[in-house]
Motif scaffolding. Structure first.
Motif, PDB file in Angstrom:
ATOM      1  N   SER A 228      44.965  -1.966  31.784  1.00  0.00           N
ATOM      2  CA  SER A 228      45.171  -1.251  33.050  1.00  0.00           C
ATOM      3  C   SER A 228      45.885   0.073  32.776  1.00  0.00           C
ATOM      4  O   SER A 228      46.009   0.488  31.626  1.00  0.00           O
ATOM      5  CB  SER A 228      45.990  -2.117  34.020  1.00  0.00           C
ATOM      6  N   GLU A 229      46.347   0.726  33.808  1.00  0.00           N
ATOM      7  CA  GLU A 229      47.093   1.986  33.734  1.00  0.00           C
ATOM      8  C   GLU A 229      46.318   3.113  33.050  1.00  0.00           C
ATOM      9  O   GLU A 229      46.689   3.580  31.971  1.00  0.00           O
ATOM     10  CB  GLU A 229      48.445   1.781  33.052  1.00  0.00           C
ATOM     11  N   PRO A 230      45.217   3.559  33.660  1.00  0.00           N
ATOM     12  CA  PRO A 230      44.484   4.702  33.104  1.00  0.00           C
ATOM     13  C   PRO A 230      45.384   5.933  32.991  1.00  0.00           C
ATOM     14  O   PRO A 230      46.281   6.146  33.801  1.00  0.00           O
ATOM     15  CB  PRO A 230      43.372   4.941  34.140  1.00  0.00           C
ATOM     16  N   GLY A 231      45.115   6.735  31.980  1.00  0.00           N
ATOM     17  CA  GLY A 231      45.840   7.985  31.815  1.00  0.00           C
ATOM     18  C   GLY A 231      47.072   7.904  30.939  1.00  0.00           C
ATOM     19  O   GLY A 231      47.743   8.916  30.723  1.00  0.00           O
ATOM     20  N   SER A 232      47.398   6.713  30.416  1.00  0.00           N
ATOM     21  CA  SER A 232      48.602   6.550  29.575  1.00  0.00           C
ATOM     22  C   SER A 232      48.242   5.893  28.249  1.00  0.00           C
ATOM     23  O   SER A 232      47.430   4.953  28.210  1.00  0.00           O
ATOM     24  CB  SER A 232      49.648   5.681  30.284  1.00  0.00           C
TER      25      SER A 232
END
Length: 292
Positions: A228-232
């Motif tokens: 999860s957590e797109p962009g990191s």
């Protein structure tokens, strides 16, 4: 600890009328070296600024010998040729090992964690076995400054997601943790600002990915988690392994899979695999769930 020594030196200096009496700076270097044995490397370097005697003791081989891993000769053999390392003192050897040291053609590197002297390692995506990596319809290598190796493997879409790797290395004795460094979405820059292209992200919420870790002496770890957590950039913790003997190579195998072919998945960057001394954290960490 260094500031504590500094305050004592200043107190002794004041009490002696501005330098007329003896202070800690007048102690023999051998006595100061005994004190420095109990400090961490950064504290030793700070203590070297106190006086000439402290500076001499802080360069003593007997001090840095205790900070180096027991198998530092093996590590130096990986880092540089014998002629070059023969000219280095123990302090210089420690400093050299704290720098990134490439091996296996530059696709892997190790270094000392400077505070405690534990071994850290990074393994590039180009050193991993990725199913379908040569098919540019699904996978590409993306150049980026966000990777230690300046390149990451990016997946557009696949049914069968499988990444595996291994390393054979004489780790100093201790407990180590293994991480996969992953990123949902494709990071880039536009007009000087970091952006994340989430166009291809899909499928990771349907089933968790599975991690596996095994060693040549029979240790095994199975774990899972949902991405999860797109962009990191996130370091997903695979598990731990223990090394008892620093002079015996440990063959370490690890993998990341999501091979349920009922759905496709994509939009993920694979940067590298990290190996750190247990307890040492770098970056954003996600702990996976162990599979019994």
């Amino acid at each position: 600890m260094g500031s504590w020594i500094s305050s004592i030196v200043r107190a002794e200096h004041a009490a002696s009328g501005g330098g007329l009496g003896a202070g800690l700076g007048d102690l023999p270097e051998s006595c100061i070296a005994e004190v420095l044995l109990h400090l961490d490397p950064p504290e030793i370097c700070r203590a070297a600024l106190l006086s000439r005697a402290f500076r001499g003791a802080a360069s003593a081989g007997v001090v840095w010998e205790t900070k180096l891993p027991k198998n530092y000769a093996y590590l130096m053999g990986k880092a540089m040729d014998e002629t070059a390392r023969a000219r280095l003192c123990k302090k210089e050897i420690y400093a050299r090992l704290c720098r990134p040291n490439p091996f296996d053609g530059g696709a892997k590197e190790f270094w000392l964690e400077k505070n405690r002297g534990g071994i850290c390692m990074s393994i590039s995506s180009k050193a991993l076995l990725i199913t379908g990596i040569n098919d540019k319809r699904y996978w590409t290598f993306h150049t980026t400054e966000e990777s230690r190796f300046k390149s990451v493997a990016y997946l557009r879409q696949t049914w069968w997601f499988e990444v595996a790797g291994e390393v054979d290395f004489c780790f100093p004795a201790g407990t180590y943790s293994v991480f996969f460094r992953l990123h949902l979405g494709l990071p880039s820059k536009r007009f000087g600002f970091r952006i994340c292209n989430s166009e291809h992200i899909h499928g990771w919420d349907k089933k968790p990915v599975k991690f596996q870790l095994s060693t040549s002496n029979g240790q095994k770890v199975l774990s899972k988690c949902s991405l999860s957590e797109p962009g990191s950039w996130i370091n997903y913790r695979v598990g731990d392994f223990v090394v008892d003997k620093c002079d015996v190579p440990t063959r370490l195998k690890f993998s990341l899979t999501q091979i349920d072919c009922t759905h496709t998945k994509g939009g993920i960057c694979i940067d590298s695999v990290f190996i750190f001394p247990k307890g040492f954290m770098q970056g954003k960490v996600f702990n996976t769930i162990a599979i019994l």
